[in-house]
Design a protein around this motif. Structure first.
Motif, PDB file in Angstrom:
ATOM      1  N   ASP A 219      24.378   0.479  -7.816  1.00 15.04           N
ATOM      2  CA  ASP A 219      24.662   0.293  -6.389  1.00 15.04           C
ATOM      3  C   ASP A 219      23.775   1.175  -5.513  1.00 15.04           C
ATOM      4  O   ASP A 219      24.255   2.061  -4.789  1.00 15.04           O
ATOM      5  CB  ASP A 219      26.136   0.593  -6.098  1.00 15.04           C
ATOM      6  N   PRO A 220      22.474   0.946  -5.523  1.00 19.96           N
ATOM      7  CA  PRO A 220      21.570   1.807  -4.743  1.00 19.96           C
ATOM      8  C   PRO A 220      21.655   1.541  -3.240  1.00 19.96           C
ATOM      9  O   PRO A 220      22.044   0.464  -2.784  1.00 19.96           O
ATOM     10  CB  PRO A 220      20.192   1.430  -5.290  1.00 19.96           C
ATOM     11  N   VAL A 221      21.261   2.545  -2.485  1.00 21.01           N
ATOM     12  CA  VAL A 221      21.023   2.414  -1.047  1.00 21.01           C
ATOM     13  C   VAL A 221      19.542   2.660  -0.832  1.00 21.01           C
ATOM     14  O   VAL A 221      19.022   3.707  -1.244  1.00 21.01           O
ATOM     15  CB  VAL A 221      21.865   3.431  -0.247  1.00 21.01           C
ATOM     16  N   GLU A 222      18.851   1.706  -0.213  1.00 20.06           N
ATOM     17  CA  GLU A 222      17.407   1.849  -0.022  1.00 20.06           C
ATOM     18  C   GLU A 222      17.108   2.443   1.340  1.00 20.06           C
ATOM     19  O   GLU A 222      17.740   2.124   2.346  1.00 20.06           O
ATOM     20  CB  GLU A 222      16.715   0.489  -0.169  1.00 20.06           C
TER      21      GLU A 222
ATOM     22  N   GLY B  15      12.041   2.068   1.356  1.00 20.75           N
ATOM     23  CA  GLY B  15      11.513   1.614   0.073  1.00 20.75           C
ATOM     24  C   GLY B  15      11.903   2.470  -1.111  1.00 20.75           C
ATOM     25  O   GLY B  15      11.492   2.183  -2.237  1.00 20.75           O
ATOM     26  N   VAL B  16      12.688   3.533  -0.886  1.00 21.35           N
ATOM     27  CA  VAL B  16      13.131   4.413  -1.966  1.00 21.35           C
ATOM     28  C   VAL B  16      14.619   4.158  -2.224  1.00 21.35           C
ATOM     29  O   VAL B  16      15.414   4.087  -1.281  1.00 21.35           O
ATOM     30  CB  VAL B  16      12.906   5.896  -1.617  1.00 21.35           C
ATOM     31  N   ALA B  17      14.980   4.007  -3.511  1.00 23.35           N
ATOM     32  CA  ALA B  17      16.371   3.755  -3.881  1.00 23.35           C
ATOM     33  C   ALA B  17      17.086   5.082  -4.120  1.00 23.35           C
ATOM     34  O   ALA B  17      16.568   5.968  -4.806  1.00 23.35           O
ATOM     35  CB  ALA B  17      16.441   2.883  -5.124  1.00 23.35           C
TER      36      ALA B  17
ATOM     37  N   GLU C 213       9.015  12.163   2.415  1.00 23.40           N
ATOM     38  CA  GLU C 213       8.075  11.121   2.815  1.00 23.40           C
ATOM     39  C   GLU C 213       8.780   9.909   3.423  1.00 23.40           C
ATOM     40  O   GLU C 213       8.128   9.023   3.970  1.00 23.40           O
ATOM     41  CB  GLU C 213       7.244  10.680   1.602  1.00 23.40           C
ATOM     42  N   SER C 214      10.122   9.855   3.302  1.00 22.77           N
ATOM     43  CA  SER C 214      10.855   8.736   3.869  1.00 22.77           C
ATOM     44  C   SER C 214      11.043   8.951   5.374  1.00 22.77           C
ATOM     45  O   SER C 214      11.188  10.058   5.861  1.00 22.77           O
ATOM     46  CB  SER C 214      12.215   8.590   3.186  1.00 22.77           C
ATOM     47  N   ARG C 215      11.102   7.845   6.119  1.00 18.52           N
ATOM     48  CA  ARG C 215      11.252   7.917   7.576  1.00 18.52           C
ATOM     49  C   ARG C 215      12.404   6.986   7.979  1.00 18.52           C
ATOM     50  O   ARG C 215      12.225   6.040   8.713  1.00 18.52           O
ATOM     51  CB  ARG C 215       9.958   7.508   8.265  1.00 18.52           C
TER      52      ARG C 215
END
Length: 300
Positions: free
Chosen positions: A266-269, A272-274, A297-299
């Motif tokens: 059950d990922p949350v993205e 683009g990162v899970a 690096e996520s925004r």
């Protein structure tokens, strides 16, 4: 399976020569879904059969059980929130978990490594003696011409002594055992290996063949050769062979909110990162303020 069923299943797996780890809950502090006496089997491939606790405990036990199998050593785990533990005894592994139930568990993880499996091809007195000696050591030893029972953990000794040596050795190599030895003189071994090379058997496989098999005792009779072969196998086992390395896709992740090791479900993205979570509470906290937990690096 409950605790007693797990023990019965463990006995069956041990008799089949499978390697696994047995995890047993030896202490709990409630509330916790794991109870004293709860047990589970963890296979080399990371499957869990039985019950040792809920989503907080299971990924940790899977990881530690596979590590115990790789190292061949048992371990005692203490699972819970770090602030509730005082002095921890030597030899105990503390694994902090931020379980909402606020329970704690002690789990004993014991690797169960099967007895060595020896398959001897041949009908000579040497072959029979070798099987008898290995059986006396508690090994699973058998005579076999077709080598159908050989696995990647098996030791194979080709003692056909001129009766279809080439075909038997080639059959053994196709099953990729941990050890392959050919009983015979060095000159005879060179002839057999040369024949198989001409037949297209890869050089890396042929290089694995120990010829002559056994430690060098000089000119001895067949019973003593059997002792020499078994001595070599015992030495290899003491050195840690065979060692099975299982290539597996990572099935665990770290909850970015609480830092727990969790299953990849059950990922949350985010950008683009899970991300994976131990519970709905951590998942909701991430969704309310992803910038506080997401990778730099996520925004999101």
């Amino acid at each position: 399976m409950d605790g007693w069923d797990v023990l019965a299943e463990a006995g069956d797996r041990a008799r089949r020569g499978e390697a696994f780890a047995l995890a047993t809950v030896v202490w709990r502090e409630g509330p916790s879904s794991g109870k004293e006496g709860c047990r589970a089997i963890v296979t080399e491939d990371g499957e869990l059969h039985g019950w040792i606790g809920g989503a907080c405990a299971e990924p940790v036990v899977l990881r530690e059980a596979r590590q115990a199998l790789a190292e061949g050593t048992p371990r005692l785990l203490l699972l819970g929130t770090p602030d509730r533990f005082g002095s921890v005894p030597d030899g105990m592994t503390v694994v902090p978990i931020s379980c909402q139930s606020e329970g704690a568990l002690e789990i004993y993880v014991e690797p169960v490594v099967p007895a060595p499996h020896l398959v001897v091809a041949g009908r000579s007195p040497l072959a029979h003696t070798l099987v008898a000696l290995a059986t006396a050591l508690g090994w699973r030893a058998e005579l076999s011409e077709d080598l159908a029972s050989v696995t990647e953990r098996s030791y194979v000794v080709v003692a056909t002594q001129g009766h279809n040596d080439e075909e038997t050795l080639e059959r053994a190599l196709t099953r990729n055992p941990a050890y392959v030895g050919l009983v015979g003189s060095r000159k005879r071994g060179e002839a057999v290996l040369g024949y198989l090379a001409d037949r297209g058997v890869p050089a890396d496989r042929l290089a694995r063949v120990q010829v002559p098999a056994g430690v060098d005792l000089g000119a001895v009779e067949h019973r003593e050769i059997a002792v020499a072969v078994l001595a070599e196998l015992v030495r290899l086992r003491a050195a840690g062979r065979p060692v099975r390395v299982v290539e597996r896709v990572a099935e665990e992740a770290v909850d970015p909110v609480c830092g727990m090791t969790v299953a990849r479900r059950d990922p949350v993205e985010c950008d683009g990162v899970a991300y994976y979570f131990c519970c709905a509470g951590c998942r909701d906290a991430f969704r309310r303020d992803p910038a506080a937990y997401a990778k730099k690096e996520s925004r999101c």
